[in-house]
Motif scaffolding. Structure first.
Motif, PDB file in Angstrom:
ATOM      1  N   SER A   1       0.831  -1.207   0.000  1.00 15.07           N
ATOM      2  CA  SER A   1       0.000   0.000   0.000  1.00 15.07           C
ATOM      3  C   SER A   1       0.869   1.263   0.000  1.00 15.07           C
ATOM      4  N   ALA A   2       1.946   1.256   0.798  1.00 19.94           N
ATOM      5  CA  ALA A   2       2.840   2.432   0.839  1.00 19.94           C
ATOM      6  C   ALA A   2       3.453   2.672  -0.534  1.00 19.94           C
ATOM      7  N   THR A   3       3.877   1.575  -1.191  1.00 22.47           N
ATOM      8  CA  THR A   3       4.449   1.738  -2.536  1.00 22.47           C
ATOM      9  C   THR A   3       3.405   2.362  -3.466  1.00 22.47           C
ATOM     10  N   SER A   4       2.144   1.962  -3.298  1.00 20.69           N
ATOM     11  CA  SER A   4       1.076   2.510  -4.157  1.00 20.69           C
ATOM     12  C   SER A   4       0.865   4.004  -3.901  1.00 20.69           C
ATOM     13  N   MET A   5       1.334   4.489  -2.748  1.00 19.07           N
ATOM     14  CA  MET A   5       1.135   5.908  -2.410  1.00 19.07           C
ATOM     15  C   MET A   5       2.212   6.821  -2.996  1.00 19.07           C
ATOM     16  N   VAL A   6       3.321   6.240  -3.477  1.00 23.29           N
ATOM     17  CA  VAL A   6       4.368   7.101  -4.062  1.00 23.29           C
ATOM     18  C   VAL A   6       3.791   7.725  -5.324  1.00 23.29           C
TER      19      VAL A   6
ATOM     20  N   VAL B   1       7.444   6.547 -10.899  1.00 17.71           N
ATOM     21  CA  VAL B   1       7.387   6.159  -9.487  1.00 17.71           C
ATOM     22  C   VAL B   1       8.684   5.429  -9.114  1.00 17.71           C
ATOM     23  N   TRP B   2       9.113   4.543 -10.005  1.00 16.65           N
ATOM     24  CA  TRP B   2      10.338   3.791  -9.713  1.00 16.65           C
ATOM     25  C   TRP B   2      11.534   4.727  -9.553  1.00 16.65           C
ATOM     26  N   ALA B   3      11.622   5.745 -10.423  1.00 16.67           N
ATOM     27  CA  ALA B   3      12.759   6.683 -10.345  1.00 16.67           C
ATOM     28  C   ALA B   3      12.795   7.328  -8.957  1.00 16.67           C
ATOM     29  N   LYS B   4      11.632   7.598  -8.389  1.00 16.65           N
ATOM     30  CA  LYS B   4      11.616   8.204  -7.055  1.00 16.65           C
ATOM     31  C   LYS B   4      12.016   7.193  -5.975  1.00 16.65           C
TER      32      LYS B   4
ATOM     33  N   PHE C   1      15.456   7.585  -3.744  1.00 15.09           N
ATOM     34  CA  PHE C   1      15.481   7.755  -2.278  1.00 15.09           C
ATOM     35  C   PHE C   1      16.448   6.741  -1.647  1.00 15.09           C
ATOM     36  N   HIS C   2      16.373   5.500  -2.140  1.00 14.84           N
ATOM     37  CA  HIS C   2      17.295   4.474  -1.625  1.00 14.84           C
ATOM     38  C   HIS C   2      18.758   4.869  -1.914  1.00 14.84           C
ATOM     39  N   ASN C   3      19.001   5.360  -3.133  1.00 16.25           N
ATOM     40  CA  ASN C   3      20.367   5.782  -3.496  1.00 16.25           C
ATOM     41  C   ASN C   3      20.872   6.889  -2.581  1.00 16.25           C
ATOM     42  N   ALA C   4      20.007   7.851  -2.322  1.00 15.71           N
ATOM     43  CA  ALA C   4      20.424   8.996  -1.504  1.00 15.71           C
ATOM     44  C   ALA C   4      20.772   8.536  -0.087  1.00 15.71           C
ATOM     45  N   ALA C   5      19.978   7.614   0.438  1.00 16.38           N
ATOM     46  CA  ALA C   5      20.257   7.122   1.796  1.00 16.38           C
ATOM     47  C   ALA C   5      21.564   6.321   1.816  1.00 16.38           C
ATOM     48  N   ALA C   6      21.784   5.517   0.756  1.00 23.02           N
ATOM     49  CA  ALA C   6      22.999   4.685   0.714  1.00 23.02           C
ATOM     50  C   ALA C   6      24.227   5.492   0.296  1.00 23.02           C
TER      51      ALA C   6
ATOM     52  N   ASP D   1       4.175  -4.928  -8.449  1.00 20.28           N
ATOM     53  CA  ASP D   1       5.384  -5.054  -9.269  1.00 20.28           C
ATOM     54  C   ASP D   1       6.507  -4.142  -8.745  1.00 20.28           C
ATOM     55  N   LEU D   2       6.158  -2.887  -8.450  1.00 20.56           N
ATOM     56  CA  LEU D   2       7.202  -1.964  -7.967  1.00 20.56           C
ATOM     57  C   LEU D   2       7.715  -2.379  -6.588  1.00 20.56           C
ATOM     58  N   TYR D   3       6.814  -2.906  -5.783  1.00 14.48           N
ATOM     59  CA  TYR D   3       7.216  -3.416  -4.464  1.00 14.48           C
ATOM     60  C   TYR D   3       8.216  -4.569  -4.645  1.00 14.48           C
ATOM     61  N   THR D   4       7.917  -5.461  -5.591  1.00 13.04           N
ATOM     62  CA  THR D   4       8.806  -6.604  -5.853  1.00 13.04           C
ATOM     63  C   THR D   4      10.169  -6.110  -6.333  1.00 13.04           C
ATOM     64  N   ARG D   5      10.131  -5.067  -7.181  1.00 11.24           N
ATOM     65  CA  ARG D   5      11.383  -4.512  -7.690  1.00 11.24           C
ATOM     66  C   ARG D   5      12.189  -3.870  -6.544  1.00 11.24           C
TER      67      ARG D   5
END
Ligand code: DON
Length: 345
Positions: free
Chosen positions: A154-159, A167-170, A174-179, A222-226
């Motif tokens: 559900s959270a992924t669906s909210m992006v 959506v994937w680019a975001k 975010f993961h890249n910026a944190a890492a 799908d995006l959650y799985t990715r």
């Protein structure tokens, strides 16, 4: 020598002595961190408990002896032991960062109102937990959280962003910026999970039926799985934990990834639900907000002190890495990481 010159010399000597002693204090602290990391590595390296996840076939093939520890301190220093280069899939640890992204973009209320911030006390992919809220309690009120599969999908669906690519680019951004570096998707894991995620598809459809997802549950699944298939090593995970430990700012790139005043909400959900139905036991032992993934990683956060991560694929029955739990608990206890513990005088 005039009085002025003499006092200036004295002052310079004083400053030098203070900086020498603060440098040696830092050196001592650094030695303590490395000692704690090395001790945990040596103690648990040979431990043969738990089993790789195999409901995603690609995870069963990962080397069960992979073991890496990384700790990041406020100055951006990284202390490591073991294999901190090999990547595994981030799995559920990604749930933290997608939830954080939604909180950053839409505020703390958005997650609380749509999904909830309560522990389910159930396994991460429990459908009964969703039914319990909807049918047993009869309310349908959001009484779950974004760190179990139904809430995470559900959270992924909210992006926001519309198209899957946007959506994937975001999400990956975010993961890249944190890492603090560009991460990539482990395609074999993504394919393996996409081919075997019928249960998550059922959860996605159910979340749409119950109104937690507003549209396009297939894209969300799908995006959650990715996002679960993003490749990370122990250092990446520790840096992501450190970004949360230091007010949303990556301590190496110095990028403010999320607003500092939104981080406590993220940490609270990690404390409540980060290790699923063992979250209470974990918090009781360590006091640390943490999050596990079925790829074998666990991150934990000691606010203001350190971010830590361990990767070791064999899991216990609750789905949490056996060695990672033990190593993090030991290291944190050695470093005084428990935020509930009294500060030494
Ligand atoms: O959806 C799943 O089942 C996995 N992609 C993630 C589950 C997971 O990591 C739970 N962790 N302990």
């Amino acid at each position: 020598m005039t009085i002025i010159t003499r006092s200036l010399l004295g002052l310079a000597l004083g400053v030098a002595l203070v900086s020498l002693s603060s440098n040696s204090l830092e050196a001592q602290a650094a030695a303590d961190v490395q000692k704690a990391v090395d001790a945990a590595y040596a103690k648990y390296k040979g431990l043969q408990e738990g089993k790789n996840a195999d409901y995603i076939p690609a995870l069963a093939k990962v080397d069960p002896n992979l073991f890496g520890i990384a700790v990041v301190t406020p100055d951006g220093k990284v202390y490591t032991a073991g294999d901190v280069k090999t990547e595994v899939s981030i799995q559920s640890i990604s749930k933290v960062f997608t939830m954080a992204q939604v909180i950053q973009e839409q505020g703390l209320d958005a997650i609380e109102k749509r999904i909830g911030v309560d522990a389910t006390g159930a396994r991460f992919n429990s459908i009964i937990a969703v039914e319990g809220v909807k049918v047993v309690a009869g309310t349908g009120a959001p009484e779950m959280n974004a760190l179990v599969n139904p809430g995470a999908i559900s959270a992924t669906s909210m992006v926001t962003g519309g198209s899957a690519d946007a959506v994937w680019a975001k999400i990956i951004g975010f993961h890249n910026a944190a890492a603090g570096r560009e991460l990539t998707v482990l395609q074999d894991v993504y394919k393996s999970e996409s081919d075997s995620n019928q249960r998550n598809q059922a959860i996605g459809a159910l979340m749409l039926a119950y109104g937690y997802i507003k549209d396009n549950w297939q894209q969300a699944v799908d995006l959650y799985t990715r996002q679960c298939s993003i490749g990370v090593n122990a250092k990446d995970l520790a840096m992501m934990a450190a970004t949360l430990a230091f007010g949303g700012k990556n301590p190496v790139t110095n990028k403010q990834v999320m607003d500092a005043d939104k981080v406590p909400g993220v940490l609270a959900v990690m404390a409540t639900a980060g290790l699923y139905d063992d979250s209470g036991k974990w918090l009781y032992a360590t006091g640390l907000p943490a999050k596990s993934g079925v790829g074998g990683g666990i991150i934990a956060v000691s606010p203001g002190k350190f971010g830590i991560a361990v990767i070791s694929p064999p899991l216990d029955k609750a789905g949490n890495s056996v060695k990672a739990q033990k190593a993090i608990a030991d290291i944190s206890n050695a470093l005084g990481g428990n935020p509930y513990a009294p500060k030494p005088k």
